[in-house]
Design an enzyme around this catalytic site. Structure first.
Site, PDB file in Angstrom:
ATOM      1  N   GLY A  12       9.447 -20.350   5.095  1.00  0.00           N
ATOM      2  CA  GLY A  12       9.643 -19.214   4.238  1.00  0.00           C
ATOM      3  C   GLY A  12       8.555 -18.075   4.196  1.00  0.00           C
ATOM      4  CB  SER A  13       5.809 -17.305   6.543  1.00  0.00           C
ATOM      5  OG  SER A  13       6.077 -17.231   7.933  1.00  0.00           O
ATOM      6  CG  MET A  90      16.135 -24.499  10.918  1.00  0.00           C
ATOM      7  SD  MET A  90      15.495 -23.509  12.224  1.00  0.00           S
ATOM      8  CE  MET A  90      14.847 -24.886  13.568  1.00  0.00           C
ATOM      9  CG  LEU A  92      25.034 -21.892  16.080  1.00  0.00           C
ATOM     10  CD1 LEU A  92      26.129 -22.625  17.080  1.00  0.00           C
ATOM     11  CD2 LEU A  92      24.563 -20.648  16.402  1.00  0.00           C
ATOM     12  CG  HIS A 109      14.359 -15.729  18.590  1.00  0.00           C
ATOM     13  ND1 HIS A 109      14.885 -17.021  18.283  1.00  0.00           N
ATOM     14  CD2 HIS A 109      13.901 -15.786  19.865  1.00  0.00           C
ATOM     15  CE1 HIS A 109      14.623 -17.908  19.608  1.00  0.00           C
ATOM     16  NE2 HIS A 109      14.084 -17.148  20.325  1.00  0.00           N
TER      17      HIS A 109
HETATM   18  C1  GRF Z   1       9.932 -17.680  12.472  1.00  0.00           C
HETATM   19  O1  GRF Z   1       8.951 -17.966  13.654  1.00  0.00           O
HETATM   20  C2  GRF Z   1      11.208 -17.050  12.660  1.00  0.00           C
HETATM   21  O2  GRF Z   1      11.044 -16.175  13.809  1.00  0.00           O
HETATM   22  C3  GRF Z   1      12.075 -18.152  13.380  1.00  0.00           C
HETATM   23  O3  GRF Z   1      11.887 -19.439  12.527  1.00  0.00           O
HETATM   24  C4  GRF Z   1      10.567 -19.104  11.930  1.00  0.00           C
HETATM   25  C5  GRF Z   1      10.586 -19.037  10.470  1.00  0.00           C
HETATM   26  O4  GRF Z   1       9.291 -18.789  10.010  1.00  0.00           O
HETATM   27  N1  GRF Z   1      13.454 -17.868  13.411  1.00  0.00           N
HETATM   28  P1  GRF Z   1       9.041 -18.797   8.463  1.00  0.00           P
HETATM   29  O5  GRF Z   1      10.237 -20.171   7.564  1.00  0.00           O
HETATM   30  O6  GRF Z   1       9.950 -17.580   7.946  1.00  0.00           O
HETATM   31  O7  GRF Z   1       7.767 -19.166   7.930  1.00  0.00           O
END
Ligand code: GRF
Length: 200
Positions: A12-13, A90, A92, A109
């Protein structure tokens, strides 16, 4: 108020970056809801900590995928959100959801798409030996990381890099790019013509 739902499965960053942007008024978008498919996602306490409503739609409690998809759709409709932002989600997105929110679902992404879609994009780019990688915000379609590209940030691969250093630099750029794109959408500045996205 432009209302968004953030869908997250893990850390969730990026959610945190969106929350921060809202706090410092870098975006007018209000995070109305955080949804996770993973009851243990760190994103959930992060949201709660900021007083943002959270919901878990856990696929393991549904016997059929269709029922899970329906529950998620109903939930998002009930919150009347204008935009759905995937942030480390994670799964679709089911076609019914895309039909209900046309051009209203975006994803971030960690590579310069269309290079290195799918899991571990940073590692894929690193192993390939590219000199430049980065991050992409795109509209979500039925494919895996295949929708129209809204914006990208380039991150160079440095001679003294490690995969961890590179991943962290990409993540920093993600945290800048995602709120910016959300704000463009909230302001109605994004136009989609075919696969091409124009920013007014
Ligand atoms: C990020 O690198 C994003 O680009 C990818 O999954 C990761 C999620 O990181 N889709 P966070 O959960 O937002 O920290």
């Amino acid at each position: 108020m432009f209302r968004i739902a953030v869908l997250a499965s893990g850390r969730g960053s990026n959610l945190e970056a969106l929350i921060k942007a809202q706090k410092v008024k870098k975006t007018d978008a209000e995070i109305a809801l955080v949804v996770s498919d993973n009851p243990k996602a760190e994103a959930l306490p992060r949201a709660t900590g900021h007083g943002i409503p959270t919901q878990v739609v856990d696929p393991t409690i549904y016997t059929e995928k269709k029922a899970f998809d329906q529950a998620l759709l109903k939930l998002l409709q009930s919150y009347q959100v204008d935009l759905i932002a995937l942030a480390g989600y994670m799964r679709l997105v089911p076609p019914e959801l895309l039909q209900a929110f046309p051009n209203r679902v975006i994803n971030i992404h960690p590579s310069l798409l269309p290079a290195f879609p799918g899991m571990n994009a940073q590692q894929q780019a690193w192993d390939y030996g590219v000199k430049f990688t980065g991050c992409t915000v795109h509209f979500v379609d039925e494919g895996m990381d295949t929708g129209p590209i809204i914006a990208q940030t380039v991150v160079p691969v440095l001679t003294e890099d490690t995969l961890t250093l590179l991943t962290n630099r990409i993540l920093k750029e993600e945290h800048l790019l995602y709120p910016r794109v959300v704000q463009w959408i909230a302001e109605g500045r994004i136009k989609l013509l075919g696969r091409k996205v124009f920013i007014k």
